[in-house]
Design a protein around this motif. Structure first.
Motif, PDB file in Angstrom:
ATOM      1  N   LYS A  89       0.851  -1.194   0.000  1.00 25.55           N
ATOM      2  CA  LYS A  89       0.000   0.000   0.000  1.00 25.55           C
ATOM      3  C   LYS A  89       0.884   1.239   0.000  1.00 25.55           C
ATOM      4  O   LYS A  89       1.796   1.366   0.821  1.00 25.55           O
ATOM      5  CB  LYS A  89      -0.909  -0.017   1.222  1.00 25.55           C
ATOM      6  CG  LYS A  89      -1.838   1.183   1.299  1.00 25.55           C
ATOM      7  CD  LYS A  89      -2.696   1.123   2.549  1.00 25.55           C
ATOM      8  CE  LYS A  89      -3.963   0.365   2.284  1.00 25.55           C
ATOM      9  NZ  LYS A  89      -4.934   0.477   3.409  1.00 25.55           N
ATOM     10  N   PRO A  90       0.644   2.180  -0.925  1.00 29.85           N
ATOM     11  CA  PRO A  90       1.478   3.394  -0.957  1.00 29.85           C
ATOM     12  C   PRO A  90       1.209   4.271   0.251  1.00 29.85           C
ATOM     13  O   PRO A  90       0.115   4.279   0.810  1.00 29.85           O
ATOM     14  CB  PRO A  90       1.041   4.075  -2.265  1.00 29.85           C
ATOM     15  CG  PRO A  90      -0.358   3.593  -2.487  1.00 29.85           C
ATOM     16  CD  PRO A  90      -0.395   2.183  -1.967  1.00 29.85           C
ATOM     17  N   ALA A  91       2.235   5.025   0.668  1.00 30.08           N
ATOM     18  CA  ALA A  91       2.083   5.924   1.804  1.00 30.08           C
ATOM     19  C   ALA A  91       1.314   7.175   1.423  1.00 30.08           C
ATOM     20  O   ALA A  91       0.620   7.764   2.252  1.00 30.08           O
ATOM     21  CB  ALA A  91       3.458   6.297   2.360  1.00 30.08           C
ATOM     22  N   ILE A  92       1.422   7.598   0.160  1.00 27.46           N
ATOM     23  CA  ILE A  92       0.756   8.814  -0.291  1.00 27.46           C
ATOM     24  C   ILE A  92       0.422   8.677  -1.774  1.00 27.46           C
ATOM     25  O   ILE A  92       1.171   8.064  -2.536  1.00 27.46           O
ATOM     26  CB  ILE A  92       1.648  10.055  -0.058  1.00 27.46           C
ATOM     27  CG1 ILE A  92       0.923  11.333  -0.479  1.00 27.46           C
ATOM     28  CG2 ILE A  92       2.980   9.923  -0.761  1.00 27.46           C
ATOM     29  CD1 ILE A  92       1.674  12.593  -0.121  1.00 27.46           C
ATOM     30  N   THR A  93      -0.736   9.185  -2.169  1.00 28.47           N
ATOM     31  CA  THR A  93      -1.129   9.232  -3.568  1.00 28.47           C
ATOM     32  C   THR A  93      -1.556  10.653  -3.899  1.00 28.47           C
ATOM     33  O   THR A  93      -2.084  11.371  -3.048  1.00 28.47           O
ATOM     34  CB  THR A  93      -2.282   8.258  -3.870  1.00 28.47           C
ATOM     35  OG1 THR A  93      -3.419   8.612  -3.066  1.00 28.47           O
ATOM     36  CG2 THR A  93      -1.890   6.816  -3.574  1.00 28.47           C
ATOM     37  N   ASP A 301      -4.035   3.267   9.076  1.00 28.91           N
ATOM     38  CA  ASP A 301      -3.381   2.654   7.918  1.00 28.91           C
ATOM     39  C   ASP A 301      -3.952   3.144   6.591  1.00 28.91           C
ATOM     40  O   ASP A 301      -3.693   2.551   5.546  1.00 28.91           O
ATOM     41  CB  ASP A 301      -3.505   1.137   7.979  1.00 28.91           C
ATOM     42  CG  ASP A 301      -4.959   0.672   7.987  1.00 28.91           C
ATOM     43  OD1 ASP A 301      -5.844   1.516   8.224  1.00 28.91           O
ATOM     44  OD2 ASP A 301      -5.197  -0.528   7.752  1.00 28.91           O
ATOM     45  N   THR A 302      -4.711   4.239   6.605  1.00 34.99           N
ATOM     46  CA  THR A 302      -5.297   4.773   5.377  1.00 34.99           C
ATOM     47  C   THR A 302      -4.251   5.553   4.602  1.00 34.99           C
ATOM     48  O   THR A 302      -3.519   6.374   5.171  1.00 34.99           O
ATOM     49  CB  THR A 302      -6.492   5.687   5.695  1.00 34.99           C
ATOM     50  OG1 THR A 302      -7.436   4.963   6.487  1.00 34.99           O
ATOM     51  CG2 THR A 302      -7.164   6.167   4.429  1.00 34.99           C
ATOM     52  N   THR A 303      -4.161   5.311   3.292  1.00 38.48           N
ATOM     53  CA  THR A 303      -3.213   6.037   2.455  1.00 38.48           C
ATOM     54  C   THR A 303      -3.557   7.520   2.433  1.00 38.48           C
ATOM     55  O   THR A 303      -4.712   7.904   2.294  1.00 38.48           O
ATOM     56  CB  THR A 303      -3.236   5.477   1.025  1.00 38.48           C
ATOM     57  OG1 THR A 303      -2.816   4.114   1.045  1.00 38.48           O
ATOM     58  CG2 THR A 303      -2.304   6.271   0.111  1.00 38.48           C
ATOM     59  N   CYS A 304      -2.524   8.347   2.555  1.00 40.32           N
ATOM     60  CA  CYS A 304      -2.723   9.802   2.478  1.00 40.32           C
ATOM     61  C   CYS A 304      -3.016  10.180   1.026  1.00 40.32           C
ATOM     62  O   CYS A 304      -2.164   9.996   0.148  1.00 40.32           O
ATOM     63  CB  CYS A 304      -1.480  10.530   2.983  1.00 40.32           C
ATOM     64  SG  CYS A 304      -1.585  12.331   2.849  1.00 40.32           S
ATOM     65  N   GLU A 305      -4.216  10.671   0.777  1.00 37.95           N
ATOM     66  CA  GLU A 305      -4.638  11.026  -0.575  1.00 37.95           C
ATOM     67  C   GLU A 305      -4.655  12.545  -0.730  1.00 37.95           C
ATOM     68  O   GLU A 305      -5.377  13.243  -0.013  1.00 37.95           O
ATOM     69  CB  GLU A 305      -6.025  10.456  -0.864  1.00 37.95           C
ATOM     70  CG  GLU A 305      -6.088   8.942  -0.791  1.00 37.95           C
ATOM     71  CD  GLU A 305      -7.503   8.412  -0.884  1.00 37.95           C
ATOM     72  OE1 GLU A 305      -7.902   7.943  -1.965  1.00 37.95           O
ATOM     73  OE2 GLU A 305      -8.219   8.476   0.139  1.00 37.95           O
ATOM     74  N   ASN A 321      -6.919  12.458   8.066  1.00 32.15           N
ATOM     75  CA  ASN A 321      -6.102  11.260   7.903  1.00 32.15           C
ATOM     76  C   ASN A 321      -4.801  11.413   8.683  1.00 32.15           C
ATOM     77  O   ASN A 321      -4.001  12.304   8.387  1.00 32.15           O
ATOM     78  CB  ASN A 321      -5.797  11.025   6.420  1.00 32.15           C
ATOM     79  CG  ASN A 321      -5.180   9.661   6.171  1.00 32.15           C
ATOM     80  OD1 ASN A 321      -4.735   8.989   7.098  1.00 32.15           O
ATOM     81  ND2 ASN A 321      -5.144   9.255   4.925  1.00 32.15           N
ATOM     82  N   ALA A 323      -2.182   9.768   8.444  1.00 34.79           N
ATOM     83  CA  ALA A 323      -1.038   9.566   7.565  1.00 34.79           C
ATOM     84  C   ALA A 323      -0.617  10.854   6.879  1.00 34.79           C
ATOM     85  O   ALA A 323       0.494  10.928   6.340  1.00 34.79           O
ATOM     86  CB  ALA A 323      -1.361   8.492   6.522  1.00 34.79           C
TER      87      ALA A 323
END
Length: 511
Positions: A89-93, A301-305, A321, A323
């Motif tokens: 899972k990417p850390a940021i998108t 654990d949610t990806t930072c979008e 978030n 993250a």
């Protein structure tokens, strides 16, 4: 005897060749000639065996190639299909699309944006389920509580510091117990939830209550004693709490309560930040109500979008978030790879597109300019590409770079380092003699020979072409068409083989 041997040979070869075509995939014509030799020219016998073998081979070959996921020994010419490894899972998108929406990390806690609302992020739900273990909804059925009297459910004390940890001193609770007793005309049961000092959890304590009415205070002694004796049988004749509820016109009314402390249980119900306890719903489920949406956070654990806002020309982080903590909204976004090999800078341009600059560790840069977002293609069209090579592609040597001559190395001749040819020849002859002796010592029985021919196969690889505009390669996807052509050719060969075998069998029968 000869006929028996011939039959045995035919049966053995037939059974063997039922597996061989699947391994070679192109051996059916060879099988027919083979059988002709084994059966001494018997067209009928060889054609029957070849036809059956060819039919089975065609069916199994089709299954192995059409359904490549079949994991059987006859299909081991193709590797079994395995599920692809789950990508980390990417850390940021970062999404540049002006209409992109953030993912819902927990549908039980968050609601998706309503269609047509223009919102791009999830919102906390007004009511969610409480976490943990709540008090029983009734005292009925709890060991030590009599079954039969009326039940008034769960009563929760007000969390006043003065009565924390004590039962039976909240006036509101006493009135509820008394009213319940009067309404049912006899003993009532219930659960009283008593707050405890933080961090201890509240206690759910079962109780039994009975009201007593006296014409005058002096006349209440005997009735109250009888009531307390009756309640004592349920809690081992421990302390019974008796309190006056109301008196008017000379009438005294009391309520006596027996608490079953030995049956008390912990209440572990908790509400997430931003929510408070809202009691039970009609089904008896404990709930939490939203009070402050700014305190509601997404799972850790949610990806930072990061989303692009076309109105402000800024990249918006997700405040809900964890993250994204430490990131701020910005008009120029800079991202660096984890290994530091390259960095990317993104910013909106005057044409409602983006200027993207990719810098590598060697100093080379690739610039991309895009036009406006095209919903039909789902992205931005690149209108200009600018490639800047490294500042010193030749590392200062003056050769080997673009438009420069190849680098060469010269060294002085050193005759002392040359080896005489006679010494070299003698060493070679000695090595040849030793190798020949080792080869002669190998016995032929040490080799495993197989009468089944092996037809080599090769895996298709997509070619790559170098782009004339710079150091860019373009991959051509032809293997998918190559595989389909190979499948078609093999299928046609299998059908023709079966068709020829059938014709030969018919001809042999007519003859």
């Amino acid at each position: 005897m000869a006929s028996f041997k011939k039959t045995v040979v035919i049966l053995f070869v037939s059974a063997t060749l039922a597996f061989v075509p699947i391994r070679s995939q192109a051996i059916v014509p060879l099988i027919a000639g083979w059988l002709l030799e084994i059966t001494y020219g018997s067209i009928l016998i060889s054609d029957i065996v070849a036809g059956m073998t060819g039919s089975i081979s065609a069916i199994l070959w089709y299954e192995c190639n059409k359904f490549g996921s079949i994991n059987t020994s006859v299909c081991n010419n193709k590797p079994p299909s395995m599920p692809a490894a789950q990508a980390p899972k990417p850390a940021i998108t970062v999404s540049l699309k002006p209409d992109a929406k953030r993912e819902n990390p927990d549908p039980k806690k968050f609601s998706d944006p309503a269609p047509g609302s223009g919102k791009r992020d999830v919102t906390p739900k007004p009511i969610i389920a409480a976490s943990g273990k709540g008090p029983p909804s009734s005292a009925q059925g709890i060991p030590g509580v009599p079954v039969g009297p009326g039940d008034i459910g769960v009563l929760t004390q007000a969390p006043r510091e003065s009565n924390v940890g004590a039962a039976g001193v909240d006036p509101a609770i006493q009135i509820a117990q008394y009213n319940g007793s009067v309404a049912r005309g006899g003993p009532v049961t219930g659960i009283e939830v008593v707050p405890q000092k933080t961090p201890a959890q509240p206690k759910a304590i079962p109780f039994i209550a009975i009201h007593t009415t006296c014409a005058a205070k002096t006349d209440c002694l005997a009735p109250l004693r009888a009531t307390e004796n009756y309640l004592g049988q349920f809690n081992g004749y421990k302390y019974i709490n008796t309190a006056a509820i109301e008196c008017c016109s000379g009438t005294m009314r009391y309520v006596s309560i027996a608490y079953l402390y030995d049956q008390a249980t912990n209440v572990t119900l908790v509400c997430d930040p931003g929510y408070v306890d809202r009691g039970q719903d009609i089904s008896g489920n404990y709930q939490c109500g939203l009070t402050d949406a700014t305190k509601v956070k997404k799972p850790a654990d949610t990806t930072c979008e990061v989303l692009f806002d076309p109105a402000s020309k800024a990249f918006m982080t997700d405040k809900a978030n964890p993250a994204c903590d430490g990131l701020t909204d910005t008009t120029d976004l800079t991202l660096t790879s984890q290994d530091g090999s390259q960095s990317i800078e993104v910013g909106a341009n005057a044409g409602d597109g983006f200027d993207i600059s990719i810098t590598k560790s060697d100093g080379s840069k690739t610039g991309l300019d895009t036009g406006v977002y095209d919903p039909g293609t789902g992205g931005y069209v690149i209108v200009h590409v600018n490639i800047t090579p490294p500042e010193k592609p030749d590392n200062g040597l003056g050769c080997g770079g673009p438009g420069q001559s190849a680098c060469s190395v010269e060294f002085a001749r050193d005759d002392a380092t040359s080896v005489k040819s006679s010494d070299t020849n003698a060493a070679n002859r000695t090595a040849d003699t030793g190798m020949k002796g080792k080869l002669d010592a190998i016995s032929s029985s040490q080799f495993n020979w197989s009468f089944i021919p092996s037809i080599p196969t090769a895996a298709c690889k997509n070619p790559s072409l170098k782009s004339p505009i710079g150091n860019v390669t373009v991959s051509m996807d032809i293997c998918v068409w190559f595989d389909r052509l190979s499948f078609f050719i093999n299928a046609v060969l299998g059908v023709l083989c079966v068709y020829g075998c059938v014709n030969q069998i018919q001809s042999a029968i007519r003859d």
